[in-house]
Write a protein that holds these residues in place. Structure first.
Motif, PDB file in Angstrom:
ATOM      1  N   LYS A  62     -13.744 -25.206   0.010  1.00 40.96           N
ATOM      2  CA  LYS A  62     -13.715 -24.018  -0.852  1.00 40.96           C
ATOM      3  C   LYS A  62     -13.734 -22.744  -0.016  1.00 40.96           C
ATOM      4  CE  LYS A  62     -16.486 -23.923  -4.504  1.00 40.96           C
ATOM      5  NZ  LYS A  62     -17.723 -24.215  -5.258  1.00 40.96           N
ATOM      6  N   TYR A 107     -13.196 -18.459   0.268  1.00 38.68           N
ATOM      7  CA  TYR A 107     -13.090 -17.147  -0.372  1.00 38.68           C
ATOM      8  C   TYR A 107     -12.380 -16.230   0.618  1.00 38.68           C
ATOM      9  CZ  TYR A 107     -14.420 -13.440  -3.598  1.00 38.68           C
ATOM     10  OH  TYR A 107     -14.388 -12.436  -4.544  1.00 38.68           O
ATOM     11  N   VAL A 160     -11.264 -20.002  -3.934  1.00 43.53           N
ATOM     12  CA  VAL A 160     -12.065 -19.655  -5.112  1.00 43.53           C
ATOM     13  C   VAL A 160     -12.078 -18.154  -5.373  1.00 43.53           C
ATOM     14  CG1 VAL A 160     -13.555 -21.675  -5.005  1.00 43.53           C
ATOM     15  CG2 VAL A 160     -14.209 -19.607  -3.767  1.00 43.53           C
ATOM     16  N   THR A 174     -19.524 -17.801  -6.723  1.00 43.67           N
ATOM     17  CA  THR A 174     -18.496 -18.824  -6.520  1.00 43.67           C
ATOM     18  C   THR A 174     -18.907 -19.854  -5.476  1.00 43.67           C
ATOM     19  OG1 THR A 174     -17.421 -17.326  -4.972  1.00 43.67           O
ATOM     20  CG2 THR A 174     -16.548 -17.377  -7.203  1.00 43.67           C
ATOM     21  N   PRO A 225     -18.520 -20.350  -2.115  1.00 38.91           N
ATOM     22  CA  PRO A 225     -17.510 -20.970  -1.251  1.00 38.91           C
ATOM     23  C   PRO A 225     -18.165 -21.632  -0.044  1.00 38.91           C
ATOM     24  CG  PRO A 225     -17.572 -18.611  -0.860  1.00 38.91           C
ATOM     25  CD  PRO A 225     -18.543 -18.886  -1.976  1.00 38.91           C
ATOM     26  N   ASN A 226     -17.428 -22.542   0.610  1.00 35.24           N
ATOM     27  CA  ASN A 226     -17.929 -23.137   1.844  1.00 35.24           C
ATOM     28  C   ASN A 226     -17.673 -22.210   3.033  1.00 35.24           C
ATOM     29  OD1 ASN A 226     -16.487 -25.907   0.372  1.00 35.24           O
ATOM     30  ND2 ASN A 226     -18.684 -25.751   0.660  1.00 35.24           N
TER      31      ASN A 226
END
Lengths: 417, 290
Positions: A175, A177, A205, A227, A229-230
């Motif tokens: 994921k 961003y 995302v 969100t 994100p990773n």
């Protein structure tokens, strides 16, 4: 006495004819363009010393001057001295074009080293194309350009991202961003990132652009929290980088769970934000000041000795330095006779140089440069620890994200079919 | 519901920074009618003062604040005495003069401190976030919020509860009549300007660990400050508070709904429309100008 329009026209016409007869060379293109005359090779140095981007461009000017001094101290090129003509384009694209014209036409420089921003490069292009001169551009940039009058020695997107994105996915997750400043460079980089992510089954995302110089990231950070994100993939530039990192930490986000991976954060921004705010985040670039190689130790030491103990080198000043050496090798190959910018360009193709980052080579296919991408993790000391290094040099592909287009020695061509 | 509280806290955080920046300008603009385009550069000067004190004497940000207020206030006082007091009858010239003053300050800082981005340290105990009711928020942002409220109260007391404030309000109402009653208008103006500049300096000191410190950082702040003051109504402290809150929340909502680029444009548009409908600002006060 009064001069009416007719008299004026007559007068100027006469003067023009007289001038044409008297100074024929101004009418015959390139007739008097004696580059490298009198045992001197004039080159232009076109980096802003004042204005918005003066901080970073001053370091490019310093790196260029240092390389020229080294070349002259070692006896010049084929016995000729390299003479830098330094101009200050004041961070203004229009001034860039004007100064470039002066360097090319007035000073008859055989090449010009210059530019940090893409905007300033685009502004000088018409000058170099019109006068068939050669511009050496050291900055990493968004690719998608293929001028026959530019040598590109900075990284293009495929070189910075090809190793980075799979590494991030493997170590942190799928994921992403995407956050960037609102102009062309972050958008092109994000295009490349999205293509790579799609191949790896990753997910975007969020994708967001903040105004240049933006310093209020609370809403953005709120979205990171929502969100989850990773990875935060950042192409934010300039002083916004500092604000983003500080507010990220103050908001309690943890780089171990949600690191920022940047293409634009260098030693200079990290020094301004404080090492503790950068620690744990990543940057992908071909060069870091902490890179362990004999060439780099020599470079960093020489730079500090020449310009001051507290000065830092970074992934833009390093190409600004090695591209002058590549220029030297190209001119050395040409011998003592006539040197034109077109000759320099052809001679530069295929030139290799042991740069601080590793052995680099100018690609004859597209005048970009083979580089050595690395991934660095920032430490509280303000330096990066290099945790991944490309095993081989990476080919520059300025049209990587545009499969229909390819950069050739004659410029960009569309592939049919 | 889950996202409403972080949302509001983002808005409050933006609003408190806006209030901090705009407070000094509101005093100067409201009382003296001086359009001070150097306001952003007083903010910048405050940030650099902290940087200098931290670098030279390793001081904590909080202990530097009185020095910042005194120093930037003194610069403001000098500017008023030497330049601005000669221009009270010429508002347009004041705009040009204060703008020039700002340029001079920027270049002076660039020459003395260099053009690099500078590093200002956050107080250690405020670096980590705090947790409350299951939410976490930046401790430093809460600190800024608290100080903004404190400075607002201090300013309110100064204007409405002290004799100095009484004189200040009298001059705002009618300068010539006030002078007939024995108020030294020149002295009140100089001190007001110094106070406004000092507040700007403190604002600069407080935002510097969260943002970046550079010679041209003031440009963005002066725009924000004017936006707040003009929308709020020039002579109203309450208006300044309300308009910081409105702009801050609008910014936060729009930024989370789309992004910061859109938010900025829409907020500007909204302010333009509101000024068209309420030329005196949201909280207009009747003032007789001599």
């Amino acid at each position: 006495m009064s001069i009416d329009r007719r008299k004026f026209l007559k007068g100027t016409a006469t003067a023009g004819v007289a001038a044409a007869a008297g100074f024929p060379h101004i009418w015959i293109k390139n007739a008097s363009l004696a580059y490298a005359a009198g045992g001197e090779i004039k080159v232009g140095v076109l980096y802003s010393l004042t204005g918005t981007t003066a901080i970073i461009e001053t370091s490019l000017n310093h790196a260029t001057i240092m390389a020229i001094e080294e070349i002259n101290a070692a006896g010049g090129i084929n016995g000729m001295k390299v003479v830098p003509v330094i101009e200050d384009p004041a961070s203004d694209p229009a001034t860039f074009a004007e100064k470039a014209r002066r360097l090319v036409v007035g000073e008859k420089c055989v090449s010009v080293f210059g530019s940090y921003t893409s905007a300033s490069r685009k502004a000088v292009l018409p000058v170099f194309e019109k006068y068939h001169n050669l511009y050496w551009y050291p900055t990493l940039y968004e690719g998608r350009e293929c001028s026959t009058n530019v040598m590109y020695t900075g990284a293009v997107p495929n070189q910075q991202q090809k190793d980075l994105i799979p590494w991030l996915v493997k170590n942190f997750g799928k994921k992403f961003y995407l956050i960037g400043s609102n102009y062309i460079y972050p958008k092109e980089e994000n295009n490349v990132c999205k293509i790579l992510l799609k191949q790896l089954g990753g997910e975007v995302v969020g994708e967001e652009y903040v105004p240049l110089g933006h310093s209020e990231f609370s809403a953005v950070i709120n979205k990171f929290k929502e969100t989850q994100p990773n990875v935060i993939f950042s192409t934010v530039v300039g002083d916004s980088v500092v604000a983003l990192h500080r507010q990220y930490k103050a908001a309690g986000l943890d780089p171990k769970k949600m690191p920022m991976a940047s293409l634009t954060t260098s030693e200079d921004e990290v020094a301004a934000m404080g090492g503790e705010f950068a620690a744990g985040h990543f940057t992908s670039a071909p060069y870091f000041m902490s890179y362990d190689s004999p060439e780099n130790h020599k470079f960093v030491e020489a730079f500090k000795k020449r310009w001051g103990k507290d000065k830092t080198t970074n992934f833009v000043s390093e190409p600004a330095y090695f591209q002058v050496h590549l220029f030297k090798q190209a001119v050395a190959k040409l011998g003592k006779g006539s040197i034109t910018p077109a000759d320099v360009r052809k001679a530069a193709w295929g030139q290799e140089y042991k740069a601080p980052e590793g052995l680099v080579k100018i690609d004859p296919k597209n005048s970009h440069t083979y580089l050595w991408p690395k991934i660095g993790e920032w430490q509280t000391s303000g330096q990066a620890k290099i945790i991944e290094e490309s095993k081989e040099w990476v080919e520059p592909l300025p049209y990587w994200a545009y499969p229909g287009q390819v950069c050739t020695p004659d410029g960009m061509v569309e592939k049919k079919g | 519901m889950n996202s409403i509280i972080p949302q509001i806290s983002v808005g409050l955080s933006i609003a408190s920074i806006l209030l901090l920046i705009a407070l000094g300008l509101a005093i100067i603009y409201g009382t003296m009618g001086v359009i001070n385009l150097a306001h952003g550069d007083f903010v910048m000067l405050g940030a650099y003062t902290v940087w200098f004190l931290q670098k030279q004497f390793a001081m904590n940000l909080i202990t530097t604040l009185p020095f910042v207020f005194a120093f930037v206030g003194a610069v403001g006082w000098l500017a008023e005495r030497m330049l601005i007091r000669h221009l009270y009858q010429r508002p347009l010239d004041t705009i040009l003069a204060t703008w020039g003053l700002g340029v001079i300050m920027q270049q002076a800082v660039r020459l003395l401190a260099g053009a690099e981005l500078r590093y200002v340290k956050m107080p250690d105990f405020l670096i980590n976030p705090v947790h409350f009711f299951g939410y976490e928020d930046s401790a430093y942002r809460i600190f800024i919020f608290a100080l903004a409220v404190a400075l607002l109260i201090a300013t309110y007391v100064l204007i409405y509860k002290t004799e100095f404030g009484l004189r200040m309000r009298a001059i705002t109402q009618n300068r010539d009549v006030s002078r007939c009653f024995g108020i030294n208008a020149g002295r009140v103006y100089a001190l007001t300007f110094a106070y406004g500049a000092g507040l700007a300096g403190i604002a600069g000191a407080l935002v510097s660990p969260l943002k970046s410190v550079a010679p041209d950082m003031g440009t963005g702040y002066v725009v924000d400050a004017f936006l707040v003051v003009v929308l709020g109504g020039v002579h109203s402290l309450l208006g300044t508070v309300a308009s910081s809150y409105v702009i801050g929340q609008a910014d936060a909502v729009l930024a989370s709904w789309s992004d910061d680029t859109i938010a900025k444009a829409v907020v500007f548009l909204g302010v333009v429309v509101l000024i068209r409908l309420f030329p005196q600002g949201l909280f207009a006060m009747r003032v007789r100008r001599s």
